[in-house]
Design a protein around this motif. Structure first.
Motif, PDB file in Angstrom:
ATOM      1  N   ALA A  23      12.454  43.431  75.567  1.00  0.00           N
ATOM      2  CA  ALA A  23      13.863  42.950  75.471  1.00  0.00           C
ATOM      3  C   ALA A  23      13.842  42.858  73.815  1.00  0.00           C
ATOM      4  N   THR A  24      15.266  43.268  73.293  1.00  0.00           N
ATOM      5  CA  THR A  24      15.364  43.421  71.915  1.00  0.00           C
ATOM      6  C   THR A  24      15.982  42.274  71.246  1.00  0.00           C
ATOM      7  N   GLY A  25      16.944  41.636  71.941  1.00  0.00           N
ATOM      8  CA  GLY A  25      17.668  40.598  71.375  1.00  0.00           C
ATOM      9  C   GLY A  25      18.898  40.872  70.626  1.00  0.00           C
ATOM     10  N   ALA A  26      19.189  42.557  70.698  1.00  0.00           N
ATOM     11  CA  ALA A  26      20.327  43.155  70.060  1.00  0.00           C
ATOM     12  C   ALA A  26      20.558  44.618  70.522  1.00  0.00           C
ATOM     13  N   ASP A  27      20.860  44.680  71.723  1.00  0.00           N
ATOM     14  CA  ASP A  27      20.601  46.095  72.282  1.00  0.00           C
ATOM     15  C   ASP A  27      21.701  47.084  71.621  1.00  0.00           C
ATOM     16  N   LYS A  28      22.843  46.510  71.302  1.00  0.00           N
ATOM     17  CA  LYS A  28      23.752  47.408  70.602  1.00  0.00           C
ATOM     18  C   LYS A  28      23.392  48.160  69.257  1.00  0.00           C
ATOM     19  N   ILE A  29      22.356  47.336  68.673  1.00  0.00           N
ATOM     20  CA  ILE A  29      21.671  47.805  67.581  1.00  0.00           C
ATOM     21  C   ILE A  29      20.291  48.739  67.683  1.00  0.00           C
ATOM     22  N   PHE A  56      18.390  49.344  59.550  1.00  0.00           N
ATOM     23  CA  PHE A  56      18.565  47.909  59.717  1.00  0.00           C
ATOM     24  C   PHE A  56      19.099  47.165  58.871  1.00  0.00           C
ATOM     25  N   GLU A  57      19.267  47.565  57.559  1.00  0.00           N
ATOM     26  CA  GLU A  57      19.913  47.033  56.499  1.00  0.00           C
ATOM     27  C   GLU A  57      21.137  46.751  56.615  1.00  0.00           C
ATOM     28  N   SER A  58      21.828  47.661  57.361  1.00  0.00           N
ATOM     29  CA  SER A  58      23.154  47.922  57.459  1.00  0.00           C
ATOM     30  C   SER A  58      23.481  46.724  58.531  1.00  0.00           C
ATOM     31  N   HIS A  59      22.525  46.537  59.351  1.00  0.00           N
ATOM     32  CA  HIS A  59      22.945  45.573  60.443  1.00  0.00           C
ATOM     33  C   HIS A  59      22.007  44.367  60.176  1.00  0.00           C
ATOM     34  N   HIS A  60      21.934  43.803  59.013  1.00  0.00           N
ATOM     35  CA  HIS A  60      20.952  42.800  58.577  1.00  0.00           C
ATOM     36  C   HIS A  60      21.743  41.509  58.949  1.00  0.00           C
ATOM     37  N   ALA A  61      22.873  41.193  58.863  1.00  0.00           N
ATOM     38  CA  ALA A  61      23.472  40.029  59.210  1.00  0.00           C
ATOM     39  C   ALA A  61      23.412  39.826  60.605  1.00  0.00           C
ATOM     40  N   ASP A  62      23.612  40.554  61.543  1.00  0.00           N
ATOM     41  CA  ASP A  62      23.434  40.560  62.926  1.00  0.00           C
ATOM     42  C   ASP A  62      22.010  40.395  63.217  1.00  0.00           C
ATOM     43  N   LEU A  63      21.139  41.070  62.795  1.00  0.00           N
ATOM     44  CA  LEU A  63      19.863  40.836  63.142  1.00  0.00           C
ATOM     45  C   LEU A  63      19.052  39.569  62.692  1.00  0.00           C
ATOM     46  N   ALA A  64      19.541  39.078  61.447  1.00  0.00           N
ATOM     47  CA  ALA A  64      18.906  37.959  60.877  1.00  0.00           C
ATOM     48  C   ALA A  64      19.283  36.741  61.612  1.00  0.00           C
ATOM     49  N   LYS A  65      20.597  36.767  62.424  1.00  0.00           N
ATOM     50  CA  LYS A  65      21.150  35.467  62.933  1.00  0.00           C
ATOM     51  C   LYS A  65      20.611  35.191  64.197  1.00  0.00           C
TER      52      LYS A  65
END
Length: 555
Positions: A331-337, A395-404
């Motif tokens: 499970a990833t918690g953010a499949d789109k990323i 990952f840095e380009s998606h930092h906001a979505d991953l960090a929340k």
């Protein structure tokens, strides 16, 4: 009983007369017994559906045994929470008594003695019962006043999670029984399977109680008004467990069928079977003892499950100590990323081929070209992003979505982690894959090279030829075991949850003869469930008679 929710709605569900008569007879509350010396409790009097037949049997009993009606003063205790409903219950009793020949003054006195205006779950007056019968309320704990709900939870330890309050009614009723006494309820059967019933199953299994009768009546017209409640007539005795009667019904089941079924059920012995209009039944040698979840299904299915549980040559497929593990994909918690079809998105060694449920929808593995963007190094550590500039940039380009995400908030320095870690040693290992939603248990061999997504379950083993194990997983025995324990969705779709997959019983691989292993392997390759079941029969210790059960289930 009438319970009011926080919205002011009272949980009234009224029971048909023939259902009440059935329950009273199954519990042994019959007029040929000297009922004046016994005590019956109705914890949810409601419209008096149970009170009428109870009073009729009490009056007939004192007549047959030559006793005065006054001897019945302690024979019945009925509860109602609201005074208006309690007053109505007393009037019903008074009318029943006078129509039965009791003088009006004595009828009024008995009715007053028998009905208590009190909350059954909070009443401090202890009543030791020989019978507790009724149709307890169908209301979730969160739908009643918070203070009352807290008081229920404090007093009745089985009322956990999002339990219906009928769970507490069953607990109190069981604890009030004398040795040999019986509870007889028509109540939702969800407590036998769902998480909120775990403590109650534990109480029954370990507290000195015996399941005697379970009549599944989901499609039966058992109530005055239509109710979607998955009801079952359930009779539990205080005493040692022995044989248990299971009845499965259809919408054709009614008063005549109930009378015939009752006559059979009260004298049936272990191993017997029964069939009538709208019902089929069987007698199990014993009941199920595991508290995690009790199986349900047709009588033939339950007989098969009981056999599989008791046969010494079998053990659960999940057996890490012997080299076999059943688990779920990542499970990833953010499949789109984390999931992509771009094979050039990041560094090559950071992309892991990922198997998804649609890749095995045909019964074989057809990888769809999906990759997992892998943030993990070995031993549960995350990779050093400074060594992977393209991965870091992604990952840095998606930092906001991953960090929340919740999984990242606990340590923001690890914001790019997936919920589950990656087990790199399993990528190249052969696996049996199972989708989590399917009408039949369908194992698919993955020879190694892809990693399962979280909508797939998988088996890895140091001791099994996975094609042989796959053959066993295709059998009717495995199918029925899973179907009896897991949740069945609309259209018959099964949720193949890991907790139930892990418990499917299989023989030891060392005990499977070479010829049987070869035949199971070929049946798996051919997708031949019938042949796999035939070959596996002796491995499961099924005699010719027991094999007949499987044939009936299959048919």
């Amino acid at each position: 009983m009438t319970i009011e929710t926080i919205d002011g709605v009272r949980g009234d569900v009224y029971t048909r007369r023939w259902v009440v008569e059935t329950i009273l007879t199954l519990t042994g509350f019959t007029s040929d017994r000297d009922l004046a010396d016994l005590t019956i409790v109705e914890p949810s009097a409601g419209d008096g559906a149970f009170l009428g037949p109870i009073v009729e049997r009490l009056l007939e009993s004192v007549r047959l045994h030559g006793r005065p009606v006054s001897d019945l003063s302690g024979s019945l205790v009925a509860y109602e929470l609201y005074e208006d409903a309690a007053t109505q219950a007393r009037q019903i009793l008074r009318t029943l008594l006078t129509e039965g020949g009791v003088e009006d003054g004595q009828a009024r006195e008995l009715a007053q003695q028998w009905v208590r205006t009190a909350d059954y779950l909070l009443d401090e007056q202890e009543v030791v019962a020989d019978f507790v019968v009724g149709n307890p309320p169908y209301i979730r704990l969160e739908d009643i006043d918070n203070e009352v709900g807290a008081a229920y939870r404090t007093r009745w330890w089985t009322m956990t999670a999002r339990a219906d309050i009928y769970v507490g009614f069953i607990e109190k009723a069981l604890k009030s029984l004398r040795t040999g006494g019986r509870l007889g309820f028509i109540v939702a059967d969800r407590w036998m399977k769902n998480q909120y019933g775990a403590k109650l199953r534990e109480l029954v299994s370990t507290g000195g109680y015996a399941m005697e009768q379970v009549w599944t009546m989901h499609d039966v017209d058992a109530f005055v008004a239509p109710v979607s409640a998955y009801p079952a007539i359930t009779v539990i005795r205080k005493g040692e467990q022995d044989a248990a009667v299971v009845i499965d019904t259809t919408s054709d089941f009614g008063e005549a069928s109930a009378a015939e079924t009752t006559s059979w059920a009260i004298g049936a012995e272990a191993g017997e079977r029964f069939e009538t209009r709208g019902a089929q039944g069987a007698v199990l040698d014993t009941w199920f003892t595991e508290a995690s979840s009790w199986p349900n299904g047709t009588p033939e299915s339950l007989k098969l499950i009981a056999h599989l549980n008791q046969y010494q040559g079998l053990r659960p497929i999940h057996d890490p100590s012997h080299g076999t593990t059943v688990t779920i994909g990542i499970a990833t918690g953010a499949d789109k990323i984390f999931i992509t079809k771009n094979s050039d998105l990041v560094e090559e060694d950071r992309l892991v081929p990922l198997a998804k449920s649609r890749d095995i929808s045909t019964g074989t593995l057809n990888w769809g070209g999906t990759y997992l963007v892998d943030p993990w190094a070995e031993r549960g550590r995350l990779v050093d992003l400074s060594k992977y500039p393209r991965l870091r940039s992604y990952f840095e380009s998606h930092h906001a979505d991953l960090a929340k995400r919740h999984t990242a908030k606990r340590d923001l320095s690890r914001y790019y982690k997936t919920i589950d870690p990656m087990h790199h040693d399993r990528i190249k290992r052969a696996k049996l894959l199972f989708t989590d939603m399917r009408t039949q248990l369908t194992p698919v061999l993955e020879p190694g090279g892809v990693y399962p997504h979280h909508n797939l379950y998988y088996v890895i083993s140091d001791v099994w030829d996975l094609e042989v194990l796959g053959g066993l997983m295709m059998t009717q025995m495995a199918q029925e075991y899973l179907a009896a324990h897991t949740v069945k969705m609309r259209g018959g779709t099964l949720r193949a949850q890991a907790q139930y997959l892990k418990r499917i019983p299989v023989p030891s691989p060392r005990e499977i003869p070479n010829a049987a292993a070869t035949a199971l392997r070929q049946a798996f390759r051919d997708g031949d469930r019938v042949e796999a079941t035939r070959v596996a029969r002796p491995l499961y210790g099924l005699s010719a008679k027991e094999w007949d059960w499987v044939g009936q289930i299959s048919g």
